[in-house]
Design an enzyme around this catalytic site. Structure first.
Site, PDB file in Angstrom:
ATOM      1  CG  ASP A 107      -1.827   1.221   1.266  1.00 15.23           C
ATOM      2  OD1 ASP A 107      -2.916   1.123   0.682  1.00 15.23           O
ATOM      3  OD2 ASP A 107      -1.449   2.271   1.844  1.00 15.23           O
ATOM      4  CE  LYS A 166      -3.718   4.650   0.403  1.00 15.51           C
ATOM      5  NZ  LYS A 166      -2.293   4.559   0.794  1.00 15.51           N
ATOM      6  CE1 TYR A 169       0.685   7.915   2.288  1.00 11.67           C
ATOM      7  CE2 TYR A 169       1.125   5.629   1.798  1.00 11.67           C
ATOM      8  CZ  TYR A 169       0.311   6.593   2.334  1.00 11.67           C
ATOM      9  OH  TYR A 169      -0.860   6.216   2.943  1.00 11.67           O
ATOM     10  CG  HIS A 189      -4.652   9.662   0.051  1.00  9.96           C
ATOM     11  ND1 HIS A 189      -3.318   9.571  -0.245  1.00  9.96           N
ATOM     12  CD2 HIS A 189      -4.772   9.243   1.337  1.00  9.96           C
ATOM     13  CE1 HIS A 189      -2.661   9.121   0.817  1.00  9.96           C
ATOM     14  NE2 HIS A 189      -3.519   8.917   1.790  1.00  9.96           N
TER      15      HIS A 189
HETATM   16  P1  NAD Z   1       0.721   1.369  11.810  1.00 13.45           P
HETATM   17  O1  NAD Z   1      -0.491   1.387  12.644  1.00 13.45           O
HETATM   18  O2  NAD Z   1       0.883   0.299  10.783  1.00 13.45           O
HETATM   19  O3  NAD Z   1       1.960   1.399  12.789  1.00 13.45           O
HETATM   20  C1  NAD Z   1       3.278   1.381  12.282  1.00 13.45           C
HETATM   21  C2  NAD Z   1       4.271   1.567  13.427  1.00 13.45           C
HETATM   22  O4  NAD Z   1       4.081   0.534  14.402  1.00 13.45           O
HETATM   23  C3  NAD Z   1       5.704   1.407  12.943  1.00 13.45           C
HETATM   24  O5  NAD Z   1       6.211   2.650  12.505  1.00 13.45           O
HETATM   25  C4  NAD Z   1       6.408   0.891  14.179  1.00 13.45           C
HETATM   26  O6  NAD Z   1       6.732   1.960  15.012  1.00 13.45           O
HETATM   27  C5  NAD Z   1       5.336   0.057  14.836  1.00 13.45           C
HETATM   28  N1  NAD Z   1       5.417  -1.400  14.521  1.00 13.45           N
HETATM   29  C6  NAD Z   1       5.028  -2.025  13.383  1.00 13.45           C
HETATM   30  N2  NAD Z   1       5.161  -3.363  13.501  1.00 13.45           N
HETATM   31  C7  NAD Z   1       5.670  -3.574  14.744  1.00 13.45           C
HETATM   32  C8  NAD Z   1       6.038  -4.738  15.456  1.00 13.45           C
HETATM   33  N3  NAD Z   1       5.889  -5.935  14.939  1.00 13.45           N
HETATM   34  N4  NAD Z   1       6.544  -4.575  16.721  1.00 13.45           N
HETATM   35  C9  NAD Z   1       6.678  -3.350  17.276  1.00 13.45           C
HETATM   36  N5  NAD Z   1       6.338  -2.208  16.639  1.00 13.45           N
HETATM   37  C10 NAD Z   1       5.847  -2.322  15.394  1.00 13.45           C
HETATM   38  O7  NAD Z   1       0.849   2.831  11.154  1.00 13.45           O
HETATM   39  P2  NAD Z   1       0.736   3.551   9.763  1.00 13.45           P
HETATM   40  O8  NAD Z   1       1.998   3.482   9.012  1.00 13.45           O
HETATM   41  O9  NAD Z   1       0.173   4.879  10.070  1.00 13.45           O
HETATM   42  O10 NAD Z   1      -0.408   2.755   8.949  1.00 13.45           O
HETATM   43  C11 NAD Z   1      -0.145   1.670   8.109  1.00 13.45           C
HETATM   44  C12 NAD Z   1      -0.313   2.034   6.655  1.00 13.45           C
HETATM   45  O11 NAD Z   1      -1.621   2.540   6.403  1.00 13.45           O
HETATM   46  C13 NAD Z   1       0.581   3.183   6.183  1.00 13.45           C
HETATM   47  O12 NAD Z   1       1.925   2.820   6.078  1.00 13.45           O
HETATM   48  C14 NAD Z   1      -0.094   3.545   4.902  1.00 13.45           C
HETATM   49  O13 NAD Z   1       0.230   2.623   3.884  1.00 13.45           O
HETATM   50  C15 NAD Z   1      -1.559   3.444   5.300  1.00 13.45           C
HETATM   51  N6  NAD Z   1      -2.129   4.762   5.703  1.00 13.45           N
HETATM   52  C16 NAD Z   1      -3.111   5.295   4.932  1.00 13.45           C
HETATM   53  C17 NAD Z   1      -3.682   6.515   5.278  1.00 13.45           C
HETATM   54  C18 NAD Z   1      -4.783   7.076   4.433  1.00 13.45           C
HETATM   55  O14 NAD Z   1      -5.121   8.255   4.607  1.00 13.45           O
HETATM   56  N7  NAD Z   1      -5.354   6.316   3.543  1.00 13.45           N
HETATM   57  C19 NAD Z   1      -3.258   7.204   6.422  1.00 13.45           C
HETATM   58  C20 NAD Z   1      -2.253   6.629   7.202  1.00 13.45           C
HETATM   59  C21 NAD Z   1      -1.708   5.399   6.833  1.00 13.45           C
END
Ligand code: NAD
Length: 271
Positions: free
Chosen positions: A44, A74, A49, A107
């Site tokens: 994704d 997106k 990004y 988005h």
């Molecule tokens: P997330 O909830 O996936 O959390 C990621 C964070 O959690 C990492 O940076 C790390 O600090 C921690 N983490 C991940 N795996 C771990 C593990 N196994 N052990 C310990 N810590 C761990 O956060 P995110 O990146 O905000 O969301 C995931 C994805 O969703 C994004 O990368 C993006 O692709 C998407 N997204 C989309 C939108 C949108 O507006 N459509 C907005 C935000 C994110």
């Protein structure tokens, strides 16, 4: 548990993938390569990004069949509108180095523009250059507004969703409409991984809090895209298909909801 979810148009979408928000090109290349070599198929990304090139490079370095992957990108807010959506899509494909994406999403619901953006996306879908189209950050009323002019219903809505923001009402609506639900920030951006309930539940299954949360999404019929740039965590986050949370544990996780948004409310964003 089936690793794929059938979307309304019949396309099979992996239920678990890798997110790459706030990841630079080089890290995106490595993360995507590691993810694919550990069994991930869904990646994704988004134009905003600024790592579509890195993602494309990771895909090529992974060396698997394109047909075995499911790539989402997106349409950014500044590019909304009919002509500009077409242009933005072409630019994304070029940066990715692909000739189609599996899923193209609006988005954010930019008022006054998203209906026109959608008309372009319907054409992109009909031309086969996106195998599915959908939206992100749409409340029910945004989807209803979209449907006043849409020919094709969105197949996915990607929304902020985690144990402290469970979005029950919106999920009910989306399920009734046969719009697949995809969670962003599924781990609460890592902020809820110390939560005692989640840690304790994990101990029962010999799993981490991250794995418990990912499994909770999957068992709730939610597509989930946790982000990590570390190979061990990328691997850990995919190691969730060998256990099942009990109904009691599922309910306990549901009860952690406090309607806590980490990102903007789609009714009130200024970007
Ligand atoms: P997330 O909830 O996936 O959390 C990621 C964070 O959690 C990492 O940076 C790390 O600090 C921690 N983490 C991940 N795996 C771990 C593990 N196994 N052990 C310990 N810590 C761990 O956060 P995110 O990146 O905000 O969301 C995931 C994805 O969703 C994004 O990368 C993006 O692709 C998407 N997204 C989309 C939108 C949108 O507006 N459509 C907005 C935000 C994110």
């Amino acid at each position: 548990m089936d690793k794929m979810k059938k979307l309304a148009n019949g396309l099979e979408m992996p239920r678990l993938g890798l997110g790459v928000w706030r990841v630079n090109d080089d890290d995106a290349t490595n993360s995507v390569k590691w993810a694919i070599s550990n069994g991930y198929q869904l990646i994704d990304t988004a134009a905003v990004y600024k790592n579509e090139e890195g993602v494309g490079e990771g895909i090529r370095q992974a060396g698997v069949n394109r047909g075995d992957l499911f790539i989402t990108t997106k349409l950014w807010n500044a590019d909304q509108g009919y002509e500009s959506a077409h242009q933005a899509f072409n630019d994304s494909l070029e940066r990715l180095g692909l000739d189609y994406v599996d899923l193209y999403l609006i988005h954010w619901p930019v008022e006054g523009k998203f209906n026109d953006s959608w008309r372009a996306m319907e054409e992109i879908y009909e031309n086969g250059r996106a195998k599915a189209i959908g939206v992100s950050n749409f409340h029910q009323h945004h989807i209803e507004e979209l449907m006043t002019t849409a020919k094709i219903k969105p197949m996915v809505n990607q929304i902020e969703l985690h144990p402290t923001l469970t979005q029950v009402q919106l999920r009910d609506f989306l399920s009734k409409e046969d719009i697949a639900i995809e969670a962003w920030s599924p781990l609460g951006q890592g902020k809820i991984l110390q939560n005692e309930t989640l840690v304790e539940i994990g101990q029962k299954y010999d799993k981490t809090a991250a794995q418990v949360i990912i499994r909770w999404h999957l068992q709730s019929d939610i597509i989930v895209i946790p982000k990590s740039v570390h190979e061990n965590r990328i691997k850990e986050n995919f190691d969730v298909f060998d256990f099942e949370l009990s109904e009691e544990d599922m309910n306990q996780i549901d009860s952690l909801n406090i309607n806590e948004r980490l990102g903007a409310d789609p009714d009130n964003f200024d970007f």
